[in-house]
Design a protein around this motif. Sequence first.
Motif, PDB file in Angstrom:
ATOM      1  N   GLN A 122       0.836  -1.193   0.000  1.00  0.00           N
ATOM      2  CA  GLN A 122       0.000   0.000   0.000  1.00  0.00           C
ATOM      3  C   GLN A 122       0.874   1.248   0.000  1.00  0.00           C
ATOM      4  OE1 GLN A 122      -2.169   0.730   3.559  1.00  0.00           O
ATOM      5  NE2 GLN A 122      -3.758   1.875   2.529  1.00  0.00           N
ATOM      6  N   HIS A 123       0.445   2.273  -0.723  1.00  0.00           N
ATOM      7  CA  HIS A 123       1.227   3.506  -0.815  1.00  0.00           C
ATOM      8  C   HIS A 123       0.766   4.473   0.269  1.00  0.00           C
ATOM      9  CE1 HIS A 123       2.987   6.831  -3.651  1.00  0.00           C
ATOM     10  NE2 HIS A 123       3.768   6.565  -2.632  1.00  0.00           N
ATOM     11  N   LEU A 124       1.672   4.877   1.118  1.00  0.00           N
ATOM     12  CA  LEU A 124       1.334   5.795   2.207  1.00  0.00           C
ATOM     13  C   LEU A 124       0.757   7.115   1.684  1.00  0.00           C
ATOM     14  CD1 LEU A 124       1.449   6.160   5.280  1.00  0.00           C
ATOM     15  CD2 LEU A 124       3.759   7.045   5.010  1.00  0.00           C
ATOM     16  N   LEU A 125       1.154   7.497   0.481  1.00  0.00           N
ATOM     17  CA  LEU A 125       0.615   8.726  -0.107  1.00  0.00           C
ATOM     18  C   LEU A 125      -0.904   8.641  -0.242  1.00  0.00           C
ATOM     19  CD1 LEU A 125       1.105  11.492  -1.498  1.00  0.00           C
ATOM     20  CD2 LEU A 125       1.410  10.248  -3.645  1.00  0.00           C
ATOM     21  N   SER A 126      -1.434   7.521  -0.728  1.00  0.00           N
ATOM     22  CA  SER A 126      -2.897   7.416  -0.847  1.00  0.00           C
ATOM     23  C   SER A 126      -3.561   7.252   0.511  1.00  0.00           C
ATOM     24  CB  SER A 126      -3.323   6.300  -1.806  1.00  0.00           C
ATOM     25  OG  SER A 126      -2.478   5.201  -1.760  1.00  0.00           O
ATOM     26  N   LEU A 127      -2.898   6.567   1.447  1.00  0.00           N
ATOM     27  CA  LEU A 127      -3.483   6.417   2.784  1.00  0.00           C
ATOM     28  C   LEU A 127      -3.711   7.792   3.413  1.00  0.00           C
ATOM     29  CD1 LEU A 127      -2.381   3.889   5.524  1.00  0.00           C
ATOM     30  CD2 LEU A 127      -2.917   6.231   6.103  1.00  0.00           C
ATOM     31  N   VAL A 128      -2.700   8.651   3.352  1.00  0.00           N
ATOM     32  CA  VAL A 128      -2.807   9.966   3.991  1.00  0.00           C
ATOM     33  C   VAL A 128      -3.745  10.882   3.205  1.00  0.00           C
ATOM     34  CG1 VAL A 128      -1.513  12.042   4.623  1.00  0.00           C
ATOM     35  CG2 VAL A 128      -0.560   9.780   5.113  1.00  0.00           C
ATOM     36  N   ARG A 129      -3.608  10.878   1.875  1.00  0.00           N
ATOM     37  CA  ARG A 129      -4.390  11.793   1.039  1.00  0.00           C
ATOM     38  C   ARG A 129      -5.879  11.453   1.072  1.00  0.00           C
ATOM     39  NH1 ARG A 129      -2.419  10.839  -4.544  1.00  0.00           N
ATOM     40  NH2 ARG A 129      -3.853   9.094  -4.329  1.00  0.00           N
ATOM     41  N   ASP A 130      -6.207  10.126   1.068  1.00  0.00           N
ATOM     42  CA  ASP A 130      -7.600   9.699   0.971  1.00  0.00           C
ATOM     43  C   ASP A 130      -8.168   9.203   2.297  1.00  0.00           C
ATOM     44  OD1 ASP A 130      -7.498  10.324  -1.734  1.00  0.00           O
ATOM     45  OD2 ASP A 130      -6.879   8.308  -2.307  1.00  0.00           O
ATOM     46  N   ASN A 131      -7.520   9.571   3.398  1.00  0.00           N
ATOM     47  CA  ASN A 131      -8.060   9.283   4.741  1.00  0.00           C
ATOM     48  C   ASN A 131      -8.322   7.794   4.983  1.00  0.00           C
ATOM     49  OD1 ASN A 131      -8.193  12.115   5.082  1.00  0.00           O
ATOM     50  ND2 ASN A 131     -10.210  12.158   4.118  1.00  0.00           N
ATOM     51  N   GLN A 132      -7.455   6.937   4.441  1.00  0.00           N
ATOM     52  CA  GLN A 132      -7.699   5.491   4.522  1.00  0.00           C
ATOM     53  C   GLN A 132      -7.210   4.926   5.859  1.00  0.00           C
ATOM     54  OE1 GLN A 132      -5.595   4.150   1.056  1.00  0.00           O
ATOM     55  NE2 GLN A 132      -7.071   5.016  -0.370  1.00  0.00           N
ATOM     56  N   TYR A 133      -7.692   5.508   6.940  1.00  0.00           N
ATOM     57  CA  TYR A 133      -7.126   5.125   8.226  1.00  0.00           C
ATOM     58  C   TYR A 133      -7.541   3.726   8.658  1.00  0.00           C
ATOM     59  CZ  TYR A 133     -11.342   5.702  11.126  1.00  0.00           C
ATOM     60  OH  TYR A 133     -12.580   5.551  11.718  1.00  0.00           O
ATOM     61  N   ASP A 134      -8.595   3.175   8.028  1.00  0.00           N
ATOM     62  CA  ASP A 134      -9.015   1.819   8.416  1.00  0.00           C
ATOM     63  C   ASP A 134      -8.030   0.763   7.925  1.00  0.00           C
ATOM     64  OD1 ASP A 134      -9.708   2.275   5.776  1.00  0.00           O
ATOM     65  OD2 ASP A 134     -11.569   1.132   5.874  1.00  0.00           O
ATOM     66  N   THR A 135      -7.071   1.161   7.062  1.00  0.00           N
ATOM     67  CA  THR A 135      -6.039   0.201   6.650  1.00  0.00           C
ATOM     68  C   THR A 135      -4.892   0.162   7.657  1.00  0.00           C
ATOM     69  OG1 THR A 135      -4.966   1.852   5.256  1.00  0.00           O
ATOM     70  CG2 THR A 135      -6.581   0.448   4.198  1.00  0.00           C
ATOM     71  N   ILE A 136      -5.037   0.884   8.760  1.00  0.00           N
ATOM     72  CA  ILE A 136      -4.080   0.786   9.861  1.00  0.00           C
ATOM     73  C   ILE A 136      -4.573  -0.324  10.787  1.00  0.00           C
ATOM     74  CG2 ILE A 136      -3.091   1.992  11.849  1.00  0.00           C
ATOM     75  CD1 ILE A 136      -3.743   4.653  10.268  1.00  0.00           C
TER      76      ILE A 136
END
Length: 420
Positions: A211-225
């Motif tokens: 997973q790319h951290l850029l998309s996690l942060v940009r798209d609020n994908q915090y449930d992938t934590i």
Amino acid sequence: MWHHQSHDGGAPPQACRLCGSPVLASVVDLGATPPCERFLTADQLDAVEPTYPLHLRVCPDCLLVQLPAQITPEDTFTEYAYFSSYSESWVAHARNFVAAATAGLGLGAESFVVEVASNDGYLLRNLVDAGVPCLGIEPSVNVGAVARARGVPTLTAFLDKDTGARVRSEHGPADLVVANNVYAHVPDVLGFTAGLRELVADDGWVSIEVQHLLSLVRDNQYDTIYHEHFQYYTVASAQRALAEADLSIVDVELLPTHGGSIRLWARPSVAAGRHSARVTRVLQQERAAGLHDLSGYRGFAKRVDGIRADLLRFLLDAAAEGRTVVGYGAPGKGNTLLNHCGIRPDLLAYTVDRNPYKHGRFTPGTRIPIHAPERIAVDRPDYVLVLPWNLRDELVTQLSYVRDWGGRLVFPIPRLEVVS
């Protein structure tokens, strides 16, 4: 806003697992939750359920974003509930990758391919069918057994330097080593990376999807934590980690999988040469987003709070209006979301999943019952909350029948959206 970790009672600080830096900075604290794949059976509902802190931090020195290793991979992966073959889009994704890699690298009967974390053999069976010698290295006993039954040679082991050396001495060096959705799952990032270098030929290739951290942060994908994901990578931090074992990134592809992933192509330094323009471009995007220093992580925790507030407001309003809401899917990421939001069966009556292993079980922490997908058409709920939002296109088609009775789909991330 930046607060360094406090330490009480003289306990040793949580050091960076890549560079050993003694102090990490907070990105977001999601409280304490149970491991996300530990689905409960009915007779476990009265037992104690362990929870572990879910606090994401970043190393100010090497910028590796990480969770403390609260649970061991042995805890998670000895018997594992996730079988890759249940997602059609994921199986197709693997088939396309194998076809492209076989053509691009000229793989044939004389080649050797190793996949690390090969799961149920869903990817390697394409190579078996094409007559390319291959081996899977898969830690989960139950999942590896399924792969072997399908004719995919599979070693039950965790990859480290010793495992890599053993496979190389038995089978020779690999022309291609594939590591999809595993580089985040290993707390011993240095040992695992050394294992990759042991496996691969000096002129071979390593392909890593993560997973790319850029998309996690940009798209609020915090449930992938979640606890199984120990690290979260930018191309820059992956570059630094791979360099520890003399591997150099030469190319990168941006993929839509898991809400935004990177496929890194790396080689032993001796064969690497210069990296492609694509690598330069993605590094520039990361830098522009502030992820090559600490600035890009500010504000993330606040956006996470907003997602929770919006979803809870929606569910509370639906309940007050007497409308029924059920879930679709019981993915690991859903359990981070449900636990962080404190959602219980009064707000989400049940969820459904295609994986029969989960039927009759309950989500960890929130204890929401899991049924077979057919239940939705029988009950005709007003809303279906889609938990694997990353499979949106696949699921909008699959769930089109919900429209028949005027039901609507709800996507919680990257922002709350109700789709009719």
